[in-house]
Design a protein around this motif. Structure first.
Motif, short mmCIF file in Angstrom:
data_model
loop_
_atom_site.label_atom_id
_atom_site.label_comp_id
_atom_site.label_asym_id
_atom_site.label_seq_id
_atom_site.Cartn_x
_atom_site.Cartn_y
_atom_site.Cartn_z
N GLU A 3 0.83 -1.20 0.00
CA GLU A 3 0.00 0.00 0.00
C GLU A 3 0.87 1.26 0.00
OE1 GLU A 3 -2.69 -0.08 3.23
OE2 GLU A 3 -3.35 -2.10 2.79
N GLU A 4 2.03 1.15 0.59
CA GLU A 4 2.90 2.30 0.71
C GLU A 4 3.50 2.69 -0.65
OE1 GLU A 4 6.73 3.41 3.32
OE2 GLU A 4 5.30 2.02 4.22
N GLY A 5 3.82 1.74 -1.49
CA GLY A 5 4.44 1.99 -2.79
C GLY A 5 3.54 2.79 -3.73
N PRO A 6 2.33 2.36 -4.00
CA PRO A 6 1.48 3.13 -4.91
C PRO A 6 1.13 4.51 -4.37
CG PRO A 6 0.64 0.89 -4.68
CD PRO A 6 1.74 1.06 -3.68
N GLY A 7 1.05 4.65 -3.07
CA GLY A 7 0.76 5.96 -2.47
C GLY A 7 1.89 6.94 -2.76
N ARG A 8 3.10 6.48 -2.66
CA ARG A 8 4.25 7.33 -2.96
C ARG A 8 4.29 7.69 -4.44
NH1 ARG A 8 9.45 4.78 0.10
NH2 ARG A 8 8.75 5.18 2.22
N ALA A 9 4.00 6.73 -5.27
CA ALA A 9 4.04 6.97 -6.71
C ALA A 9 2.98 8.00 -7.10
CB ALA A 9 3.84 5.67 -7.47
N ALA A 10 1.84 7.94 -6.47
CA ALA A 10 0.77 8.87 -6.79
C ALA A 10 1.16 10.29 -6.34
CB ALA A 10 -0.53 8.44 -6.12
N LYS A 11 1.83 10.41 -5.19
CA LYS A 11 2.25 11.72 -4.70
C LYS A 11 3.43 12.25 -5.51
CE LYS A 11 0.61 12.47 -0.18
NZ LYS A 11 0.78 13.47 0.79
N ALA A 12 4.31 11.40 -5.92
CA ALA A 12 5.52 11.81 -6.63
C ALA A 12 5.17 12.33 -8.02
CB ALA A 12 6.51 10.66 -6.73
N THR A 13 4.18 11.77 -8.65
CA THR A 13 3.82 12.21 -9.99
C THR A 13 2.66 13.21 -9.90
OG1 THR A 13 2.35 10.32 -10.22
CG2 THR A 13 4.58 10.08 -11.09
N ALA A 14 3.00 14.45 -9.69
CA ALA A 14 1.99 15.50 -9.64
C ALA A 14 1.73 15.98 -11.06
CB ALA A 14 2.48 16.65 -8.78
N THR A 15 0.53 16.41 -11.29
CA THR A 15 0.19 16.90 -12.63
C THR A 15 0.86 18.25 -12.88
OG1 THR A 15 -1.78 18.03 -11.86
CG2 THR A 15 -2.03 15.72 -12.52
N ALA A 16 0.84 18.67 -14.12
CA ALA A 16 1.45 19.94 -14.50
C ALA A 16 0.73 21.10 -13.81
CB ALA A 16 1.41 20.11 -16.01
N ALA A 17 -0.58 20.99 -13.68
CA ALA A 17 -1.35 22.05 -13.02
C ALA A 17 -0.98 22.15 -11.54
CB ALA A 17 -2.84 21.79 -13.17
N GLU A 18 -0.78 21.01 -10.90
CA GLU A 18 -0.39 21.02 -9.49
C GLU A 18 1.01 21.60 -9.32
OE1 GLU A 18 -0.85 16.92 -8.53
OE2 GLU A 18 -2.92 17.17 -7.85
N MET A 19 1.91 21.26 -10.23
CA MET A 19 3.28 21.80 -10.16
C MET A 19 3.26 23.32 -10.37
SD MET A 19 5.28 19.37 -9.39
CE MET A 19 6.88 20.01 -9.78
N GLN A 20 2.44 23.77 -11.30
CA GLN A 20 2.34 25.20 -11.55
C GLN A 20 1.75 25.92 -10.33
OE1 GLN A 20 -0.12 26.27 -14.87
NE2 GLN A 20 0.65 28.36 -14.93
N LEU A 21 0.76 25.32 -9.71
CA LEU A 21 0.15 25.89 -8.51
C LEU A 21 1.18 25.95 -7.38
CD1 LEU A 21 -2.41 26.96 -7.14
CD2 LEU A 21 -2.92 24.60 -6.49
N LEU A 22 1.97 24.90 -7.24
CA LEU A 22 3.01 24.88 -6.21
C LEU A 22 4.04 25.98 -6.46
CD1 LEU A 22 4.30 23.50 -3.75
CD2 LEU A 22 5.51 22.01 -5.36
N ARG A 23 4.48 26.15 -7.71
CA ARG A 23 5.43 27.20 -8.05
C ARG A 23 4.85 28.58 -7.77
NH1 ARG A 23 5.95 25.61 -13.41
NH2 ARG A 23 6.36 23.42 -13.19
N ARG A 24 3.59 28.77 -8.10
CA ARG A 24 2.93 30.06 -7.85
C ARG A 24 2.88 30.37 -6.35
NH1 ARG A 24 1.34 33.35 -12.32
NH2 ARG A 24 1.25 31.92 -14.06
N ARG A 25 2.58 29.35 -5.56
CA ARG A 25 2.54 29.55 -4.11
C ARG A 25 3.92 29.90 -3.57
NH1 ARG A 25 -1.40 24.59 -2.28
NH2 ARG A 25 -3.35 25.58 -2.95
N GLN A 26 4.96 29.23 -4.10
CA GLN A 26 6.32 29.53 -3.67
C GLN A 26 6.71 30.96 -4.05
OE1 GLN A 26 8.49 26.39 -5.55
NE2 GLN A 26 8.20 24.94 -3.85
N GLN A 27 6.35 31.38 -5.24
CA GLN A 27 6.65 32.74 -5.68
C GLN A 27 5.91 33.76 -4.82
OE1 GLN A 27 5.54 32.81 -9.80
NE2 GLN A 27 7.46 31.91 -10.50
N LEU A 28 4.66 33.50 -4.51
CA LEU A 28 3.88 34.40 -3.68
C LEU A 28 4.50 34.51 -2.29
CD1 LEU A 28 1.36 36.17 -3.37
CD2 LEU A 28 0.13 34.12 -2.63
N ASP A 29 4.91 33.38 -1.72
CA ASP A 29 5.57 33.41 -0.41
C ASP A 29 6.86 34.22 -0.47
OD1 ASP A 29 3.59 31.87 0.70
OD2 ASP A 29 4.69 29.97 0.50
#
Length: 91
Positions: A3-29
């Motif tokens: 159960e631990e393996g697929p959970g990590r894989a799902a978190k590690a592969t974030a979509t492009a939209a999620e990555m962009q949102l994360l970058r935007r949040r980092q820039q805002l901070d």
């Protein structure tokens, strides 16, 4: 563990939209933390550019005034040359 393996894989592969949102949040901070420093840099840059512009403008006005004075002196010199020298006999 299975159960631990697929959970990590799902978190590690974030979509492009999620990555962009994360970058935007980092820039805002970053901008929120450094807003005062960025504002002061922008102010100094603006004042520096303004000083350069005022300097160029002042130099231009001064040189135009000097050209007018030189032209007036040249015209006065031409008049005196045409009239001839002023001596006691022809004054």
């Amino acid at each position: 563990m299975a159960e631990e393996g697929p959970g990590r894989a799902a978190k590690a592969t974030a979509t492009a939209a999620e990555m962009q949102l994360l970058r935007r949040r980092q820039q805002l901070d970053y901008f929120q933390k450094n807003a005062a420093r960025i504002r002061s840099r922008n102010l100094l840059t603006g004042l520096g550019i303004g000083a350069i512009v005022v300097g160029i403008f002042s130099y231009t006005i001064l040189s135009v005034k000097q050209e007018r004075i030189v032209e007036e002196l040249d015209e006065e010199a031409r008049i005196h040359i045409i009239r001839g020298p002023r001596t006691g006999a022809n004054s």
